[in-house]
Design an enzyme around this catalytic site. Structure first.
Site, mmCIF file in Angstrom:
data_model
loop_
_atom_site.group_PDB
_atom_site.id
_atom_site.type_symbol
_atom_site.label_atom_id
_atom_site.label_comp_id
_atom_site.label_asym_id
_atom_site.label_seq_id
_atom_site.Cartn_x
_atom_site.Cartn_y
_atom_site.Cartn_z
ATOM 1 N N LYS A 70 0.851 -1.203 0.000
ATOM 2 C CA LYS A 70 0.000 0.000 0.000
ATOM 3 C C LYS A 70 0.890 1.258 0.000
ATOM 4 O O LYS A 70 1.929 1.266 -0.661
ATOM 5 C CB LYS A 70 -0.984 -0.037 1.178
ATOM 6 N N GLY A 86 -7.378 -5.167 7.206
ATOM 7 C CA GLY A 86 -6.747 -4.273 8.174
ATOM 8 C C GLY A 86 -7.458 -4.171 9.509
ATOM 9 O O GLY A 86 -7.171 -3.295 10.306
HETATM 10 P P1 PGA Z 1 -4.426 -6.709 5.580
HETATM 11 O O1 PGA Z 1 -4.833 -6.101 4.115
HETATM 12 O O2 PGA Z 1 -3.575 -7.906 5.342
HETATM 13 O O3 PGA Z 1 -3.700 -5.581 6.242
HETATM 14 O O4 PGA Z 1 -5.717 -7.042 6.231
HETATM 15 C C1 PGA Z 1 -5.075 -6.934 3.028
HETATM 16 C C2 PGA Z 1 -5.219 -6.119 1.759
HETATM 17 O O5 PGA Z 1 -5.754 -5.002 1.807
HETATM 18 O O6 PGA Z 1 -4.798 -6.563 0.670
#
Ligand code: PGA
Length: 252
Positions: free
Chosen positions: A19, A176
């Site tokens: 991200k 998340g």
């Molecule tokens: P996360 O996000 O592993 O932090 O839950 C997954 C994603 O958004 O691809």
């Protein structure tokens, strides 16, 4: 005539999505991941880095596939701030995530926009990880599976095949949040997605890797990866440090 459905095992795919995190200095983490990926012959490891890091990451990591988190559907033009599939390829990227719920939401992307992105990636030799997943409201109304199947129907190109196309089921409420989907939910959704891929693509539908994403961690990765038709994981939070990401590669 369609070829018979193959039972050849699909190589596990562990994808990190950084991200809007990371810097040139943070590529030391990539070095550690690369060292492990070199020895992990049964697992393919990929990281979708911020676009600013694609070239440096690609130069630094010979055993990790480096890609982008998003592409535009057209090849060039007046699209301030956007990057095309050919630009990602030119920078050294080998794949792109498309249809991530954060992009769908922030840019009001439709399923047909996302299909166009898949076709653009295909034209420029990038492989694709298509994200699908329902929000909490859909799930609570009992519409989660139907919603995901509609997304697949609309976003998977007719010539999708396992060598360039994967799908990640990411329930939006699990991203998340620390709230992963239950093993039963993942089992049911992945069985449905596999059936859909077979119905849509014939034998090729059996070669598409189906990943799970949403709060994957070292604590739940082995269990998630043991579910039928879970061919890998898409991980964001836990992919940002070697300490949390390497155990997930080991689990695969
Ligand atoms: P996360 O996000 O592993 O932090 O839950 C997954 C994603 O958004 O691809």
């Amino acid at each position: 005539m369609q070829r018979p459905v193959t039972s050849k095992p699909r190589r596990k795919l562990v994808v990190g999505n950084w991200k809007m995190h990371g810097s040139l200095a943070a590529l030391t983490v990539l070095g550690e991941i690369n060292a492990v990926a070199k020895r992990a012959h049964r697992v393919e490891v990929a990281i979708a880095v911020p676009a600013t890091l694609i070239t440096a990451a690609w130069q630094a990591a010979s055993a990790v596939k480096i890609g982008a988190q998003e592409i535009h559907a057209v090849d060039q033009g007046p699209h301030t701030g956007c990057l095309s599939a050919s630009m990602i390829k030119d920078a050294g990227g080998g794949f792109s995530i498309i249809g991530h719920s954060e992009c769908r939401q922030a840019q009001q992307q439709t399923d047909s926009d996302i299909l166009e992105k898949a076709l653009a990636a295909r034209r420029h030799g990038l492989s694709v990880i298509l994200c699908v997943g329902e929000n909490l409201e859909m799930r609570e109304r009992g519409r989660g599976e139907a919603f995901v199947m509609d997304q697949l129907e609309a976003c998977v190109p007719a010539d999708a095949d396992g060598d360039w196309f994967s799908v990640a089921y990411e329930p939006i409420w699990a991203i998340g949040t620390g709230l992963s989907a239950s093993m039963d939910d993942i089992t049911q959704m992945h069985a449905g997605m596999r059936a859909m891929c077979r119905a849509h693509l014939g034998a090729a539908g059996d070669r598409i890797r189906l990943l799970y994403g949403g709060s994957v961690s070292s604590a739940n990765a082995s269990q998630v990866l043991s579910i039928a038709h879970v061919d890998g994981v898409l991980v964001s939070g836990a992919s940002l440090s070697a300490e949390t990401f390497l155990p997930i590669i080991a689990a695969a």
